[in-house]
Design a protein around this motif. Structure first.
Motif, mmCIF file in Angstrom:
data_model
loop_
_atom_site.group_PDB
_atom_site.id
_atom_site.type_symbol
_atom_site.label_atom_id
_atom_site.label_comp_id
_atom_site.label_asym_id
_atom_site.label_seq_id
_atom_site.Cartn_x
_atom_site.Cartn_y
_atom_site.Cartn_z
ATOM 1 N N MET A 151 0.816 -1.223 0.000
ATOM 2 C CA MET A 151 0.000 0.000 0.000
ATOM 3 C C MET A 151 0.844 1.266 0.000
ATOM 4 S SD MET A 151 -3.346 0.387 -0.135
ATOM 5 C CE MET A 151 -3.916 1.704 0.944
ATOM 6 N N ARG A 152 2.112 1.171 0.322
ATOM 7 C CA ARG A 152 2.945 2.374 0.408
ATOM 8 C C ARG A 152 2.920 3.144 -0.913
ATOM 9 N NH1 ARG A 152 8.336 0.181 3.659
ATOM 10 N NH2 ARG A 152 7.442 0.346 5.769
ATOM 11 N N GLY A 153 2.441 4.383 -0.842
ATOM 12 C CA GLY A 153 2.367 5.217 -2.032
ATOM 13 C C GLY A 153 1.171 4.938 -2.912
ATOM 14 N N ASN A 154 0.275 4.049 -2.480
ATOM 15 C CA ASN A 154 -0.901 3.690 -3.280
ATOM 16 C C ASN A 154 -2.187 3.904 -2.489
ATOM 17 O OD1 ASN A 154 0.494 2.587 -5.715
ATOM 18 N ND2 ASN A 154 1.332 1.151 -4.218
ATOM 19 N N GLN A 158 -5.262 -4.949 -4.511
ATOM 20 C CA GLN A 158 -5.907 -6.264 -4.584
ATOM 21 C C GLN A 158 -4.966 -7.193 -3.838
ATOM 22 O OE1 GLN A 158 -6.189 -8.382 -8.376
ATOM 23 N NE2 GLN A 158 -8.323 -8.843 -7.901
ATOM 24 N N THR A 159 -5.436 -7.844 -2.785
ATOM 25 C CA THR A 159 -4.540 -8.352 -1.748
ATOM 26 C C THR A 159 -3.842 -9.673 -2.060
ATOM 27 O OG1 THR A 159 -6.216 -9.601 -0.515
ATOM 28 C CG2 THR A 159 -6.010 -7.219 -0.037
ATOM 29 N N PHE A 160 -3.993 -10.184 -3.272
ATOM 30 C CA PHE A 160 -3.273 -11.412 -3.627
ATOM 31 C C PHE A 160 -2.406 -11.155 -4.855
ATOM 32 C CE2 PHE A 160 -7.765 -11.510 -4.715
ATOM 33 C CZ PHE A 160 -7.776 -11.649 -6.102
ATOM 34 N N THR A 161 -1.422 -11.990 -5.025
ATOM 35 C CA THR A 161 -0.416 -11.762 -6.054
ATOM 36 C C THR A 161 -0.918 -12.096 -7.456
ATOM 37 O OG1 THR A 161 1.887 -12.190 -6.633
ATOM 38 C CG2 THR A 161 0.615 -14.074 -5.886
ATOM 39 N N ASN A 162 -0.458 -11.333 -8.421
ATOM 40 C CA ASN A 162 -0.684 -11.597 -9.854
ATOM 41 C C ASN A 162 -2.154 -11.693 -10.251
ATOM 42 O OD1 ASN A 162 2.102 -11.655 -10.319
ATOM 43 N ND2 ASN A 162 2.231 -13.855 -9.880
ATOM 44 N N ARG A 163 -3.020 -11.054 -9.474
ATOM 45 C CA ARG A 163 -4.461 -11.025 -9.783
ATOM 46 C C ARG A 163 -5.047 -12.425 -9.963
ATOM 47 N NH1 ARG A 163 -6.163 -6.719 -14.204
ATOM 48 N NH2 ARG A 163 -8.188 -7.427 -13.443
ATOM 49 N N ARG A 164 -4.585 -13.352 -9.121
ATOM 50 C CA ARG A 164 -5.147 -14.706 -9.183
ATOM 51 C C ARG A 164 -5.036 -15.388 -7.816
ATOM 52 N NH1 ARG A 164 -1.264 -16.779 -6.932
ATOM 53 N NH2 ARG A 164 0.770 -17.185 -7.833
ATOM 54 N N LEU A 165 -5.958 -16.291 -7.578
ATOM 55 C CA LEU A 165 -5.999 -17.052 -6.334
ATOM 56 C C LEU A 165 -5.464 -18.460 -6.562
ATOM 57 C CD1 LEU A 165 -9.603 -16.011 -5.248
ATOM 58 C CD2 LEU A 165 -7.488 -15.268 -4.148
ATOM 59 N N LEU A 166 -5.244 -19.172 -5.462
ATOM 60 C CA LEU A 166 -4.931 -20.590 -5.513
ATOM 61 C C LEU A 166 -6.193 -21.351 -5.122
ATOM 62 C CD1 LEU A 166 -1.410 -20.640 -3.768
ATOM 63 C CD2 LEU A 166 -1.943 -20.413 -6.211
ATOM 64 N N TYR A 167 -6.705 -22.156 -6.047
ATOM 65 C CA TYR A 167 -7.973 -22.856 -5.830
ATOM 66 C C TYR A 167 -7.735 -24.256 -5.254
ATOM 67 C CZ TYR A 167 -11.057 -19.458 -8.028
ATOM 68 O OH TYR A 167 -11.786 -18.335 -8.306
ATOM 69 N N SER A 204 -10.743 -9.813 -2.885
ATOM 70 C CA SER A 204 -10.203 -9.202 -1.664
ATOM 71 C C SER A 204 -9.574 -7.873 -2.041
ATOM 72 C CB SER A 204 -9.162 -10.126 -1.016
ATOM 73 O OG SER A 204 -8.679 -9.595 0.192
ATOM 74 N N MET A 205 -10.274 -6.777 -1.732
ATOM 75 C CA MET A 205 -9.836 -5.441 -2.138
ATOM 76 C C MET A 205 -9.641 -4.557 -0.913
ATOM 77 S SD MET A 205 -9.734 -5.868 -5.428
ATOM 78 C CE MET A 205 -9.497 -4.210 -6.058
ATOM 79 N N PHE A 206 -8.435 -4.038 -0.768
ATOM 80 C CA PHE A 206 -8.064 -3.175 0.350
ATOM 81 C C PHE A 206 -7.931 -1.745 -0.180
ATOM 82 C CE2 PHE A 206 -5.220 -1.130 3.343
ATOM 83 C CZ PHE A 206 -5.539 -1.681 4.569
ATOM 84 N N MET A 207 -8.556 -0.787 0.494
ATOM 85 C CA MET A 207 -8.505 0.597 -0.006
ATOM 86 C C MET A 207 -8.662 1.584 1.137
ATOM 87 S SD MET A 207 -12.283 0.610 -1.803
ATOM 88 C CE MET A 207 -12.044 -1.103 -2.335
ATOM 89 N N THR A 208 -8.204 2.801 0.910
ATOM 90 C CA THR A 208 -8.420 3.849 1.893
ATOM 91 C C THR A 208 -9.896 4.213 1.944
ATOM 92 O OG1 THR A 208 -8.094 5.631 0.285
ATOM 93 C CG2 THR A 208 -6.119 4.800 1.421
ATOM 94 N N SER A 209 -10.295 4.737 3.089
ATOM 95 C CA SER A 209 -11.669 5.211 3.226
ATOM 96 C C SER A 209 -11.958 6.311 2.206
ATOM 97 C CB SER A 209 -11.884 5.739 4.650
ATOM 98 O OG SER A 209 -13.161 6.314 4.789
ATOM 99 N N LYS A 210 -10.988 7.185 1.994
ATOM 100 C CA LYS A 210 -11.179 8.277 1.043
ATOM 101 C C LYS A 210 -11.488 7.753 -0.349
ATOM 102 C CE LYS A 210 -8.998 12.441 -0.874
ATOM 103 N NZ LYS A 210 -9.406 12.126 -2.257
ATOM 104 N N LEU A 211 -10.737 6.756 -0.806
ATOM 105 C CA LEU A 211 -10.970 6.227 -2.143
ATOM 106 C C LEU A 211 -12.329 5.547 -2.230
ATOM 107 C CD1 LEU A 211 -9.966 5.767 -5.006
ATOM 108 C CD2 LEU A 211 -8.844 3.665 -4.220
ATOM 109 N N VAL A 244 -2.921 -1.303 -7.115
ATOM 110 C CA VAL A 244 -1.866 -2.257 -7.442
ATOM 111 C C VAL A 244 -2.243 -3.643 -6.927
ATOM 112 C CG1 VAL A 244 -0.046 -0.506 -7.412
ATOM 113 C CG2 VAL A 244 -0.582 -1.773 -5.302
ATOM 114 N N GLY A 245 -1.485 -4.639 -7.375
ATOM 115 C CA GLY A 245 -1.618 -5.974 -6.843
ATOM 116 C C GLY A 245 -0.676 -6.168 -5.668
ATOM 117 N N CYS A 246 -0.864 -7.249 -4.951
ATOM 118 C CA CYS A 246 -0.006 -7.541 -3.792
ATOM 119 C C CYS A 246 1.134 -8.445 -4.273
ATOM 120 C CB CYS A 246 -0.813 -8.219 -2.695
ATOM 121 S SG CYS A 246 -0.028 -8.178 -1.080
#
Length: 306
Positions: A151-154, A158-167, A204-211, A244-246
């Protein structure tokens, strides 16, 4: 569809909806991070999802105790609220005692994940940042530390890597639910796991309250059931904020097996029509759409917190 005109017709009275809700709030004091999980059914996932979130929350405290300087700079208060949009409050009595629960009766309507997200923000813990998370997706121990580093500077991650989950397949999912397998031991090459195709827009989406408020929250006016609501939100976040992605460091999240829920949604054609109508708006009209939603949502948020 004239989506701007339709938006004015479909605006929701959140105070009226609040009167129909039942609340079990452990604490409604402000926090740094508020986790909102919308649910309808799938009660078998509640305990295990909360368990892994509790482990991730405890890990934040451990990191902060070990380090004078951390991604958080001070003790991080994190709340979790399950918003159940259903015919009966099946999750209320199985939620751990530290978890908030809001029951929003469906009253003959379809499950609306967007509405549950917005209700969670308006009527649970006010927060600096929000995590909008699916119940079927489990988080590792270092989840929050990795998210905050990304999140630094963003404005949003989206809290998982490469916009994909492990099923996880049915066998592994059952083993995880029974606590026979610890997800912290899993990786993309583990047996009984499938690496999903990259390109997810939600989960899983993490965001500031402002956004969150800048984009007008989730679009419950146009999307219900299991539809394209995540895509609509992703498009707004990507346009207005730094999303950004995680990926550095990465988070590997595990998706539990269940039957597909998107089939049979009779509102899908209308949902796709609404998404196309929004996509076709000019840049300035998209801003107008978000501004109108934002102003409407803020009325209820600040009224409730006053």
């Amino acid at each position: 569809m004239d989506i701007l005109a339709e938006l004015n017709v479909r605006k929701v009275d959140y105070d009226e909806i609040k009167q129909t809700c039942q609340f079990k709030l452990v604490k409604d004091t402000p926090v740094e991070i508020s986790i909102i999980i919308p649910v309808c059914g799938r009660v078998e996932f509640t305990e295990i999802a909360c368990r892994y979130f509790k482990e991730a929350i405890n890990h934040v405290s451990e990191v902060e105790l070990r380090q004078n300087k951390s991604p958080f700079r001070k003790r991080t208060r994190i709340a979790l609220t399950i918003v159940e949009h259903s015919d009966a409050p099946e999750h209320r009595d199985i939620c751990p005692e530290w978890v908030n629960h809001i029951w929003l009766p469906k009253n003959g309507t379809r499950f609306n994940k967007c509405l549950a997200h917005n209700i969670g923000v308006l009527f649970s813990n006010q927060a600096k940042s929000y995590l909008f998370h699916d119940l079927d997706t489990l988080v590792p121990k270092n989840f929050f530390t990795n998210v905050m580093l990304n999140m630094r500077g963003n404005d949003a991650v989206q809290t998982f890597t490469n916009r994909r989950l492990l099923y996880a397949n049915p066998t592994l999912s059952e083993s995880i639910i029974k606590k026979e397998t610890d997800i912290n031991t899993l990786h993309p090459m583990s047996p009984n796991l499938r690496v999903a195709t990259s390109g997810a827009t939600g989960g899983s989406m993490f965001m500031t309250s402002k956004l969150f408020f800048d984009v007008g929250g989730y679009d419950n006016e146009f999307y219900s059931g299991y539809s394209v609501e995540d895509t609509a939100m992703y498009m707004k976040l990507d346009m207005v904020g730094s999303l950004v992605g995680c990926n550095n460091p990465p988070n590997e999240l595990i998706h539990l097996h269940h039957t597909y829920s998107g089939e049979g949604n009779i509102t899908q054609p209308e949902a796709y029509s609404a998404l196309q109508a929004y996509t076709d708006l000019s840049y300035n009209d998209k801003l107008k759409y978000m501004r109108e939603k934002s102003e409407h949502l803020k009325k209820y948020f600040y009224h409730d917190k006053s």
